[in-house]
Design a protein around this motif. Structure first.
Motif, short mmCIF file in Angstrom:
data_model
loop_
_atom_site.label_atom_id
_atom_site.label_comp_id
_atom_site.label_asym_id
_atom_site.label_seq_id
_atom_site.Cartn_x
_atom_site.Cartn_y
_atom_site.Cartn_z
N LEU A 18 -4.28 1.81 -3.68
CA LEU A 18 -3.52 2.15 -2.52
C LEU A 18 -3.39 0.88 -1.80
O LEU A 18 -4.22 -0.22 -2.00
CB LEU A 18 -4.22 3.04 -1.58
CG LEU A 18 -4.14 4.39 -1.85
CD1 LEU A 18 -4.64 5.45 -1.08
CD2 LEU A 18 -2.53 5.00 -2.34
N ALA A 22 -3.93 1.61 3.85
CA ALA A 22 -4.38 3.12 3.70
C ALA A 22 -5.88 3.24 3.65
O ALA A 22 -6.10 4.23 3.56
CB ALA A 22 -3.71 3.64 2.64
N GLU A 37 -1.29 7.99 -4.45
CA GLU A 37 -0.39 8.68 -3.56
C GLU A 37 0.48 9.73 -4.28
O GLU A 37 1.33 8.77 -5.47
CB GLU A 37 0.36 7.73 -2.78
CG GLU A 37 0.88 8.42 -1.48
CD GLU A 37 1.51 7.25 -0.52
OE1 GLU A 37 2.29 7.76 0.28
OE2 GLU A 37 1.20 6.37 -0.61
N LYS A 42 -2.40 11.27 0.01
CA LYS A 42 -2.94 10.05 -0.38
C LYS A 42 -4.37 10.72 -0.94
O LYS A 42 -4.95 11.64 -0.26
CB LYS A 42 -2.99 9.05 0.65
CG LYS A 42 -1.52 8.75 1.00
CD LYS A 42 -1.72 7.54 2.25
CE LYS A 42 -0.29 7.12 2.41
NZ LYS A 42 -0.58 6.09 3.58
#
Length: 169
Positions: A18, A22, A37, A42
């Motif tokens: 990610l 995030a 994701e 997520k």
């Protein structure tokens, strides 16, 4: 729903990294952050190199599209171990439990906070209980329970991790 759970599990097993923005979990020393994701949210986990390849080690957390946590659990040497907690998108608990080798408990809650099912495993023997909307005990039926939890997006995924964590799958 099963196809979505399989796709999510594949993403978790072979996941993609990610973006740095995030990252919100802290990984133990010797591990690195991984994540994915999907349309359900997520997912972040910690992983480390092992002789057979990368394995999960440390926390794994899922987030609903609205940013709230959807679940959290911990991996020890590639296997889910310890506490399992999951929430509906509104923040109410959806599942609570724990895993240990050959033993564990998983409780499923509906969005109104009522306990609807419990799965207990002791020495690899499975005992199930279920309750209807009024709290009366009823026959445990996975198909019926899945229909009773339409907003519990993580149900198949967490149940699979629970089974892996106690060694019955």
């Amino acid at each position: 729903m099963i196809r979505l759970a399989a796709a999510l599990w594949t993403m978790v097993l072979f996941g993609a990294t990610l973006p740095a923005a995030a990252q919100s979990i802290t990984c133990p020393a010797g591990t690195k952050l991984g994540g994915a994701e999907t349309e359900v949210g997520k997912f972040q986990w910690c992983e480390q190199s092992a002789p057979g390849g990368m394995i999960r080690q440390g926390p794994m957390v899922g987030f609903h599209p609205n940013g709230r946590r959807s679940f959290e659990l911990t991996f020890v040497d590639g296997t889910p171990r310890g506490s399992i907690r999951a929430w509906y998108e509104g923040g109410q608990p959806s599942m609570t439990g724990d895993t240990r080798p050959d033993n564990g408990t998983l409780i499923l809650w509906d969005e109104r906070g009522r306990r609807r099912a419990q799965i207990d495993v002791r020495e690899r023997q499975v005992l199930t209980q279920a309750w209807d909307e009024q709290g009366r005990e009823e026959r445990y039926d996975e198909t019926k329970l899945a229909r009773a939890f339409p907003n519990n997006r993580n149900l198949p995924f967490i149940m699979n991790l629970f089974a892996v964590g106690i060694g019955i799958q």
